[in-house]
Every structure is written in C-alpha cells, then in structure tokens.
Design a protein around this motif. Structure first.
Motif, PDB file in Angstrom:
ATOM      1  N   TRP A   1       0.849  -1.202   0.000  1.00  0.00           N
ATOM      2  CA  TRP A   1       0.000   0.000   0.000  1.00  0.00           C
ATOM      3  C   TRP A   1       0.882   1.248   0.000  1.00  0.00           C
ATOM      4  O   TRP A   1       0.723   2.162  -0.797  1.00  0.00           O
ATOM      5  CB  TRP A   1      -0.911  -0.042   1.235  1.00  0.00           C
ATOM      6  N   ARG A   2       1.865   1.275   0.905  1.00  0.00           N
ATOM      7  CA  ARG A   2       2.728   2.444   1.062  1.00  0.00           C
ATOM      8  C   ARG A   2       3.567   2.682  -0.191  1.00  0.00           C
ATOM      9  O   ARG A   2       3.722   3.823  -0.640  1.00  0.00           O
ATOM     10  CB  ARG A   2       3.625   2.255   2.304  1.00  0.00           C
ATOM     11  N   GLU A   3       4.099   1.581  -0.748  1.00  0.00           N
ATOM     12  CA  GLU A   3       4.921   1.706  -1.971  1.00  0.00           C
ATOM     13  C   GLU A   3       4.100   2.304  -3.114  1.00  0.00           C
ATOM     14  O   GLU A   3       4.535   3.227  -3.801  1.00  0.00           O
ATOM     15  CB  GLU A   3       5.378   0.311  -2.433  1.00  0.00           C
ATOM     16  N   VAL A   4       2.896   1.751  -3.309  1.00  0.00           N
ATOM     17  CA  VAL A   4       2.087   2.171  -4.464  1.00  0.00           C
ATOM     18  C   VAL A   4       1.604   3.612  -4.274  1.00  0.00           C
ATOM     19  O   VAL A   4       1.666   4.421  -5.201  1.00  0.00           O
ATOM     20  CB  VAL A   4       0.893   1.204  -4.678  1.00  0.00           C
ATOM     21  N   VAL A   5       1.156   3.946  -3.065  1.00  0.00           N
ATOM     22  CA  VAL A   5       0.662   5.307  -2.828  1.00  0.00           C
ATOM     23  C   VAL A   5       1.800   6.311  -3.037  1.00  0.00           C
ATOM     24  O   VAL A   5       1.608   7.373  -3.643  1.00  0.00           O
ATOM     25  CB  VAL A   5       0.045   5.437  -1.409  1.00  0.00           C
ATOM     26  N   THR A   6       3.003   5.965  -2.583  1.00  0.00           N
ATOM     27  CA  THR A   6       4.149   6.860  -2.757  1.00  0.00           C
ATOM     28  C   THR A   6       4.437   7.070  -4.249  1.00  0.00           C
ATOM     29  O   THR A   6       4.675   8.189  -4.701  1.00  0.00           O
ATOM     30  CB  THR A   6       5.402   6.267  -2.065  1.00  0.00           C
ATOM     31  N   ARG A   7       4.372   5.983  -5.006  1.00  0.00           N
ATOM     32  CA  ARG A   7       4.640   6.081  -6.458  1.00  0.00           C
ATOM     33  C   ARG A   7       3.577   6.941  -7.141  1.00  0.00           C
ATOM     34  O   ARG A   7       3.894   7.847  -7.913  1.00  0.00           O
ATOM     35  CB  ARG A   7       4.681   4.674  -7.069  1.00  0.00           C
ATOM     36  N   ILE A   8       2.301   6.712  -6.834  1.00  0.00           N
ATOM     37  CA  ILE A   8       1.224   7.497  -7.451  1.00  0.00           C
ATOM     38  C   ILE A   8       1.370   8.976  -7.063  1.00  0.00           C
ATOM     39  O   ILE A   8       1.132   9.884  -7.858  1.00  0.00           O
ATOM     40  CB  ILE A   8      -0.168   6.967  -7.029  1.00  0.00           C
ATOM     41  N   GLY A   9       1.831   9.207  -5.834  1.00  0.00           N
ATOM     42  CA  GLY A   9       1.968  10.572  -5.335  1.00  0.00           C
ATOM     43  C   GLY A   9       2.960  11.414  -6.142  1.00  0.00           C
ATOM     44  O   GLY A   9       2.869  12.640  -6.159  1.00  0.00           O
ATOM     45  N   LYS A  10       3.898  10.738  -6.829  1.00  0.00           N
ATOM     46  CA  LYS A  10       4.905  11.478  -7.627  1.00  0.00           C
ATOM     47  C   LYS A  10       4.232  12.289  -8.734  1.00  0.00           C
ATOM     48  O   LYS A  10       4.766  13.298  -9.184  1.00  0.00           O
ATOM     49  CB  LYS A  10       5.933  10.514  -8.211  1.00  0.00           C
ATOM     50  N   ALA A  11       3.041  11.831  -9.165  1.00  0.00           N
ATOM     51  CA  ALA A  11       2.316  12.564 -10.218  1.00  0.00           C
ATOM     52  C   ALA A  11       1.529  13.745  -9.631  1.00  0.00           C
ATOM     53  O   ALA A  11       0.886  14.481 -10.376  1.00  0.00           O
ATOM     54  CB  ALA A  11       1.376  11.616 -10.952  1.00  0.00           C
ATOM     55  N   TYR A  12       1.569  13.882  -8.310  1.00  0.00           N
ATOM     56  CA  TYR A  12       0.816  14.968  -7.652  1.00  0.00           C
ATOM     57  C   TYR A  12       1.767  15.761  -6.754  1.00  0.00           C
ATOM     58  O   TYR A  12       1.602  15.786  -5.533  1.00  0.00           O
ATOM     59  CB  TYR A  12      -0.345  14.396  -6.822  1.00  0.00           C
ATOM     60  N   PRO A  13       2.778  16.415  -7.334  1.00  0.00           N
ATOM     61  CA  PRO A  13       3.781  17.092  -6.504  1.00  0.00           C
ATOM     62  C   PRO A  13       3.181  18.235  -5.686  1.00  0.00           C
ATOM     63  O   PRO A  13       3.777  18.665  -4.693  1.00  0.00           O
ATOM     64  CB  PRO A  13       4.791  17.614  -7.535  1.00  0.00           C
ATOM     65  N   ASP A  14       2.009  18.728  -6.092  1.00  0.00           N
ATOM     66  CA  ASP A  14       1.362  19.824  -5.357  1.00  0.00           C
ATOM     67  C   ASP A  14       0.645  19.332  -4.107  1.00  0.00           C
ATOM     68  O   ASP A  14       0.191  20.126  -3.289  1.00  0.00           O
ATOM     69  CB  ASP A  14       0.360  20.546  -6.279  1.00  0.00           C
ATOM     70  N   VAL A  15       0.520  17.998  -3.953  1.00  0.00           N
ATOM     71  CA  VAL A  15      -0.163  17.454  -2.769  1.00  0.00           C
ATOM     72  C   VAL A  15       0.891  16.925  -1.797  1.00  0.00           C
ATOM     73  O   VAL A  15       1.765  16.141  -2.178  1.00  0.00           O
ATOM     74  CB  VAL A  15      -1.133  16.307  -3.161  1.00  0.00           C
ATOM     75  N   THR A  16       0.842  17.353  -0.551  1.00  0.00           N
ATOM     76  CA  THR A  16       1.771  16.864   0.469  1.00  0.00           C
ATOM     77  C   THR A  16       1.291  15.497   0.945  1.00  0.00           C
ATOM     78  O   THR A  16       0.160  15.363   1.400  1.00  0.00           O
ATOM     79  CB  THR A  16       1.800  17.832   1.672  1.00  0.00           C
TER      80      THR A  16
END
Ligand code: NAD
Length: 368
Positions: free
Chosen positions: A206-221
């Motif tokens: 879960w943590r790995e995938v969410v972190t990877r998806i988060g790279k496409a949302y640099p404006d979201v902390t």
C-alpha cells in the motif's frame, strides 16, 4: 447545454422528506449556476417492495443505468425487515446490489464541523481549532472483507478456526490512490495515507504504491501514518487532517470514528464512486445515516446530509465545483444564522432557532 441525468431514489423512513429538500436546493443551484438537471424519481427499499415487489425494482435499476449519477436517500425499516428473507431485505437487495452493479470502489466521507456547532462535537473546544474538515477516502471492494479464502473450519475436538484474507493488488491500490490525490487537489492539498506497514505485507505494498502514485501529484503533500496512530490522532488533533486514504477495513473503522466528530448523523454526506470513463465518473450519493424511523414523517429530520450529498454529486460526477461550493457555503451560512434541526440544537446557544426539515431546506435554498 447538456442535461445531467440523475436518478433520485428516496427510499424509506425520512428518505422522502430529506430528498424533497435536497431537490429543492439542487433546483436553486441549477438556476444560480446555470446547469441543467434531469431528475427522475423512482422507488427503492420498502417503497420498491410495496410498488413492484422488489427492494430494487427492475425499472429503478434500468433508470439508474440510464443516469449519470444516483442520489439516494436510505432504505430499511427495522419493524418490517425481519419479515422477509435476508437476501431480499432492502439494505442487501438494493444497496449492496447497486454497489456491485456499478463497481463502486471508492467511498468518500467528508466530516465537517462548523465552528458554530462546536457544542455538538464530543471533543473539547480547544481540540477543534477553527472547525474540523476531514475527508476519509475508503477503498470499498477489496481487502479483508472480500479476500479468499474466507471460511470457518472444524479442526476436530471442538476446535474451530476462522480465516479471513487481506488481499490487494497494485491496480486496486493505484485507482483508489488516484481518487484520493485528485480529491486532495480540490481541497487543502494534504493526503495522509493510512496503513499498517510495520506488520502487514498489504501495508508495505500500500505504502509503496501510494508513494509512487503521489509522484504525479507534486502539489499534494503526502504523509504516511500507521492506523493505530491515525485512530489516536483523530481524537487528539483532528485539525491536522485533510484527506485520509484508507484500505477497506481501516476506512470502515476510521470513517465512523471521524463521523462522531461531525456532531450528528444528520450532517454527514457520502459519495461512492465507480470508474471514470470518457471524463465521466459514475457516482452514488447518500447520507451516512439510515431511515431514522423514530423521527420519520414528523418534519424533524435534518436534511443537511442529503443536501451536502448533492454538493458531492455536483463536484465528483459533474465537475461543477463552483456550484458544489455554493451549496456548501449556503449550508454554512444557514447554520451561522442559527437555524437548527433538533439533532443539532442546544438551548445554550443564544442565537439558535429550532426549525423543521422543510424550513431548513427552504433556508438553505434561499441562501444558495
Ligand atoms: P439511523 O441512522 O436511521 O438512526 C440512528 C439515530 O440517528 C436515530 O436516533 C435517528 O433519529 C438519528 N438520525 C439519523 N439520521 C438523522 C437525520 N437526518 N436527522 C436527525 N436525526 C437523524 O440508524 P438505525 O436506527 O440503526 O437504522 C434505521 C434503519 O435504517 C434500519 O432499518 C437500518 O437497516 C437502516 N439503515 C439504512 C442505511 C442506508 O440506507 N444506507 C444506513 C444505515 C441504516
């Protein structure tokens, strides 16, 4: 102008009363924000059984399939439910069926406690800051509730063993993470992903995938939090949260814990979203509470949960963000002006005025 097709299924108990006020407010927003709604009402729940012999009549399901979104009240009546087999009862035969039929995998539960309702929140005022505003995004179709094997075995000698299996695949985590990051973008741009990566394989993935998806949302902390700490932080410092992203079981528990902060079931809307195809997200919008038979038909129910569900519909299915915010502001202004249904009324508030379901709907529609 494209007409937005909505199936309005009021259901049982207070459903028809609060649905009427929600449609009133939607019509006011339609005028103010210039969009066009095609609202068709149909029976569901006991209303469906009485009209057509089924909790989800074929004609109601057909209407839902031709619509862009479903605005739902609530179904089930505790004195009638036990009189028919479990599989035919409204919550299972209508609600679960719709969830499955439309592949609703994302559940969004916003909890907003306006400052004026501080008295209705179980937390001390100093923990409420300037008001609580959290969105819990829960994965709805995977994890321990559905994973196989799921069974109880007889081991002999009077010993039994129960097995539930927590299973997530990367695509399942990716799609719910996308929903949560997009929702955060429409809010204060902070996402707290909840897991148990210190103990569960599922948590690590879960943590790995969410972190990877988060790279496409640099404006979201993005931050990660263990679920046990998340449960504690909701009580200690709820104002730190914007969007909380959870797998199914953690979300089930934390969304109810967060809901308790909102003061009343009558204030809590929810959205369940399916896949986005061609820019359209099919969604199912309903209040978090049930049919409240104890107050049904008495003009006592709080219609705000149903009204805020229409705002979620405008935002998540129709991308009408200004209209959604307009309805939410109208609710806020009506509360600030002292309008209170019984569930959020306190005799200690000098400016508060007790109103009925209809008067609350009228006031919010006027404020829009
Ligand atoms: P409930 O949510 O209907 O009521 C719990 C309490 O909250 C009651 O005291 C009720 O008066 C109050 N309440 C709920 N909504 C309110 C509102 N809008 N304004 C003011 N007060 C409100 O839960 P319950 O009593 O456990 O269930 C009643 C029926 O509803 C049952 O048949 C149950 O199966 C069904 N139910 C349906 C749904 C759904 O359709 N999604 C969800 C929950 C319960």
């Amino acid at each position: 102008m494209k007409q937005l097709k909505i199936a309005a299924l009021a259901g049982d108990g207070i459903g028809p009363e609060v649905m009427r006020e929600a449609i009133k407010v939607l019509r006011a927003a339609e005028k103010k924000f210039s969009f066009q709604l095609g609202i068709t009402e149909a029976p569901v729940g006991w209303a469906g059984i009485d009209a057509a012999g089924q909790a989800l009549p074929a004609a109601t399901l057909a209407l839902c399939k031709q619509s862009d979104a479903i605005l739902f009240g609530s179904v089930g009546l505790p004195d009638r439910d036990p009189t028919i087999p479990k599989a035919e009862r409204p919550e299972r035969a209508a609600l679960l069926r719709i969830r499955k039929e439309f592949g609703l995998f994302a559940n969004l539960r916003p909890v907003t406690l306006p400052k004026a309702l501080a008295h209705a929140c179980p937390l001390a005022k100093e923990r409420q800051g300037n008001g609580i505003d959290i969105l819990v995004v829960r994965e709805l179709t995977g994890g321990m509730y559905f994973g196989q094997p799921k069974q109880t075995e007889d081991l002999g000698g009077g010993v039994q063993r129960a097995i539930d299996t927590m299973v997530y695949t990367t695509p399942e985590i990716e799609r719910i993470a996308q929903v949560a990051f997009q929702a955060a973008r429409l809010r204060r741009k902070k996402l707290t992903s909840i897991d148990k990566a210190n103990v569960l394989e599922n948590g690590i993935l879960w943590r790995e995938v969410v972190t990877r998806i988060g790279k496409a949302y640099p404006d979201v902390t993005l931050e990660h939090m263990f679920v046990d700490n998340g449960a504690m932080q909701l009580m200690l410092r709820p104002t730190q949260f914007d969007v909380m992203l959870c797998e199914n079981m953690f979300g089930d528990i934390l969304s109810d814990e967060a809901a308790a902060l909102g003061g009343s079931l009558g204030m809590l809307p929810s959205a369940s979203l399916g896949a986005t195809t061609g820019g359209n997200t099919f969604g199912f919008y309903e209040p978090a509470g049930g049919t409240a038979p104890d107050i049904a038909g008495k003009n006592l129910a709080n219609p705000i949960a149903q009204i805020l569900s229409t705002a979620l519909m405008l935002r998540y299915s129709f991308q009408l963000n200004d209209a959604a915010a307009g309805i939410e502001r109208a609710v806020g202004r009506t509360i600030d002006a002292g309008c209170r249904t019984g569930d959020i009324f306190s005799p200690n508030e000098p400016n508060a005025r007790k109103v009925g379901t209809r008067e609350m709907g009228d006031a919010i529609a006027a404020a829009v």
